[in-house]
Design a protein around this motif. Structure first.
Motif, PDB file in Angstrom:
ATOM      1  N   THR A   1       0.847  -1.188   0.000  1.00 30.67           N
ATOM      2  CA  THR A   1       0.000   0.000   0.000  1.00 30.67           C
ATOM      3  C   THR A   1       0.885   1.241   0.000  1.00 30.67           C
ATOM      4  O   THR A   1       1.858   1.310   0.740  1.00 30.67           O
ATOM      5  CB  THR A   1      -0.896   0.033   1.265  1.00 30.67           C
ATOM      6  OG1 THR A   1      -1.682  -1.165   1.299  1.00 30.67           O
ATOM      7  CG2 THR A   1      -1.808   1.237   1.281  1.00 30.67           C
ATOM      8  N   ILE A   2       0.526   2.200  -0.858  1.00 33.92           N
ATOM      9  CA  ILE A   2       1.191   3.504  -0.868  1.00 33.92           C
ATOM     10  C   ILE A   2       0.079   4.542  -0.884  1.00 33.92           C
ATOM     11  O   ILE A   2      -0.800   4.499  -1.757  1.00 33.92           O
ATOM     12  CB  ILE A   2       2.114   3.685  -2.090  1.00 33.92           C
ATOM     13  CG1 ILE A   2       3.178   2.578  -2.135  1.00 33.92           C
ATOM     14  CG2 ILE A   2       2.769   5.069  -2.064  1.00 33.92           C
ATOM     15  CD1 ILE A   2       4.030   2.583  -3.400  1.00 33.92           C
ATOM     16  N   VAL A   3       0.106   5.452   0.092  1.00 31.39           N
ATOM     17  CA  VAL A   3      -0.934   6.481   0.191  1.00 31.39           C
ATOM     18  C   VAL A   3      -0.323   7.807   0.618  1.00 31.39           C
ATOM     19  O   VAL A   3       0.726   7.853   1.249  1.00 31.39           O
ATOM     20  CB  VAL A   3      -2.037   6.098   1.211  1.00 31.39           C
ATOM     21  CG1 VAL A   3      -2.803   4.867   0.768  1.00 31.39           C
ATOM     22  CG2 VAL A   3      -1.467   5.905   2.602  1.00 31.39           C
ATOM     23  N   ILE A   4      -1.027   8.875   0.262  1.00 32.59           N
ATOM     24  CA  ILE A   4      -0.760  10.187   0.849  1.00 32.59           C
ATOM     25  C   ILE A   4      -1.834  10.340   1.906  1.00 32.59           C
ATOM     26  O   ILE A   4      -3.028  10.163   1.625  1.00 32.59           O
ATOM     27  CB  ILE A   4      -0.851  11.302  -0.206  1.00 32.59           C
ATOM     28  CG1 ILE A   4       0.278  11.135  -1.226  1.00 32.59           C
ATOM     29  CG2 ILE A   4      -0.788  12.671   0.470  1.00 32.59           C
ATOM     30  CD1 ILE A   4       0.210  12.106  -2.389  1.00 32.59           C
TER      31      ILE A   4
ATOM     32  N   ARG B   1      -4.811   7.517  -2.785  1.00 34.96           N
ATOM     33  CA  ARG B   1      -4.292   6.147  -2.809  1.00 34.96           C
ATOM     34  C   ARG B   1      -3.468   5.972  -4.083  1.00 34.96           C
ATOM     35  O   ARG B   1      -3.960   6.203  -5.180  1.00 34.96           O
ATOM     36  CB  ARG B   1      -5.451   5.154  -2.767  1.00 34.96           C
ATOM     37  CG  ARG B   1      -5.034   3.732  -2.513  1.00 34.96           C
ATOM     38  CD  ARG B   1      -6.227   2.891  -2.139  1.00 34.96           C
ATOM     39  NE  ARG B   1      -6.767   3.227  -0.831  1.00 34.96           N
ATOM     40  CZ  ARG B   1      -6.257   2.807   0.327  1.00 34.96           C
ATOM     41  NH1 ARG B   1      -5.192   2.053   0.331  1.00 34.96           N
ATOM     42  NH2 ARG B   1      -6.810   3.141   1.466  1.00 34.96           N
ATOM     43  N   ILE B   2      -2.220   5.566  -3.930  1.00 41.58           N
ATOM     44  CA  ILE B   2      -1.310   5.370  -5.045  1.00 41.58           C
ATOM     45  C   ILE B   2      -1.257   3.891  -5.423  1.00 41.58           C
ATOM     46  O   ILE B   2      -1.224   3.535  -6.586  1.00 41.58           O
ATOM     47  CB  ILE B   2       0.121   5.849  -4.693  1.00 41.58           C
ATOM     48  CG1 ILE B   2       0.130   7.259  -4.087  1.00 41.58           C
ATOM     49  CG2 ILE B   2       1.061   5.743  -5.893  1.00 41.58           C
ATOM     50  CD1 ILE B   2      -0.482   8.331  -4.924  1.00 41.58           C
ATOM     51  N   LYS B   3      -1.244   3.028  -4.415  1.00 42.37           N
ATOM     52  CA  LYS B   3      -1.145   1.580  -4.634  1.00 42.37           C
ATOM     53  C   LYS B   3      -1.936   0.876  -3.548  1.00 42.37           C
ATOM     54  O   LYS B   3      -1.896   1.274  -2.387  1.00 42.37           O
ATOM     55  CB  LYS B   3       0.331   1.153  -4.568  1.00 42.37           C
ATOM     56  CG  LYS B   3       0.572  -0.337  -4.743  1.00 42.37           C
ATOM     57  CD  LYS B   3       2.072  -0.642  -4.649  1.00 42.37           C
ATOM     58  CE  LYS B   3       2.357  -2.114  -4.789  1.00 42.37           C
ATOM     59  NZ  LYS B   3       3.802  -2.405  -4.650  1.00 42.37           N
ATOM     60  N   GLY B   4      -2.628  -0.195  -3.923  1.00 42.63           N
ATOM     61  CA  GLY B   4      -3.379  -0.988  -2.951  1.00 42.63           C
ATOM     62  C   GLY B   4      -4.780  -0.452  -2.738  1.00 42.63           C
ATOM     63  O   GLY B   4      -5.133   0.627  -3.182  1.00 42.63           O
ATOM     64  N   ALA B   5      -5.578  -1.247  -2.056  1.00 39.03           N
ATOM     65  CA  ALA B   5      -6.959  -0.885  -1.742  1.00 39.03           C
ATOM     66  C   ALA B   5      -7.114  -0.850  -0.234  1.00 39.03           C
ATOM     67  O   ALA B   5      -6.312  -1.419   0.496  1.00 39.03           O
ATOM     68  CB  ALA B   5      -7.915  -1.911  -2.347  1.00 39.03           C
TER      69      ALA B   5
END
Length: 130
Positions: free
Chosen positions: A26-29, A47-51
């Motif tokens: 997961t990658i998020v701001i 959300r950049i990657k993942g749910a």
């Protein structure tokens, strides 16, 4: 000399971002809402990657900040402060990196780091039996 060191360090930061992006699920701001001894509650802005959910409970890894005067030494920063905004790389809810959105002159910009975080992962090499 200093400019060369900064340029080399920026390349090192790009490589670190790419490696963390490959490792992270997961990658998020996100904004840090609260911090406790066992982790932090964050609200996802992007959300950049993942749910996942709009709010997450994350656990910073137990490690000391690296020593060094160039930004790459602190690239694996996991220190969190309430009210701050970060680019998080997470693996199973554990923070691999919490890159503050406020950046210094010798750090990758957020846009540069997002290019690395969004880069497609190369498929694993295959070998053929002959």
């Amino acid at each position: 000399m200093h400019r060369r060191l900064v340029a080399e360090d920026l390349q090192r930061q790009q490589a670190l971002a790419a490696a963390l992006a490959a490792k992270a699920d997961t990658i998020v701001i996100a904004d840090v809402l609260s911090v406790a001894a066992d982790g932090a509650r964050v609200r996802v802005r992007q959300r950049i990657k993942g749910a996942g959910d709009a709010e997450l409970q994350v656990a910073p890894a137990n490690r000391l900040d690296a020593l060094g005067c160039l930004p790459s030494a602190d690239f694996g920063n996991v220190a969190l402060r309430p009210g701050e905004h970060y680019l998080f790389y997470l693996a199973d809810g554990t923070v691999l990196r919490a890159g503050n959105l406020r950046r210094g002159q010798e750090e990758l910009t957020l846009a540069q780091e997002l290019v690395q975080a969004r880069a497609p992962m190369a498929p694993p090499a295959t070998t053929e039996a002959r």
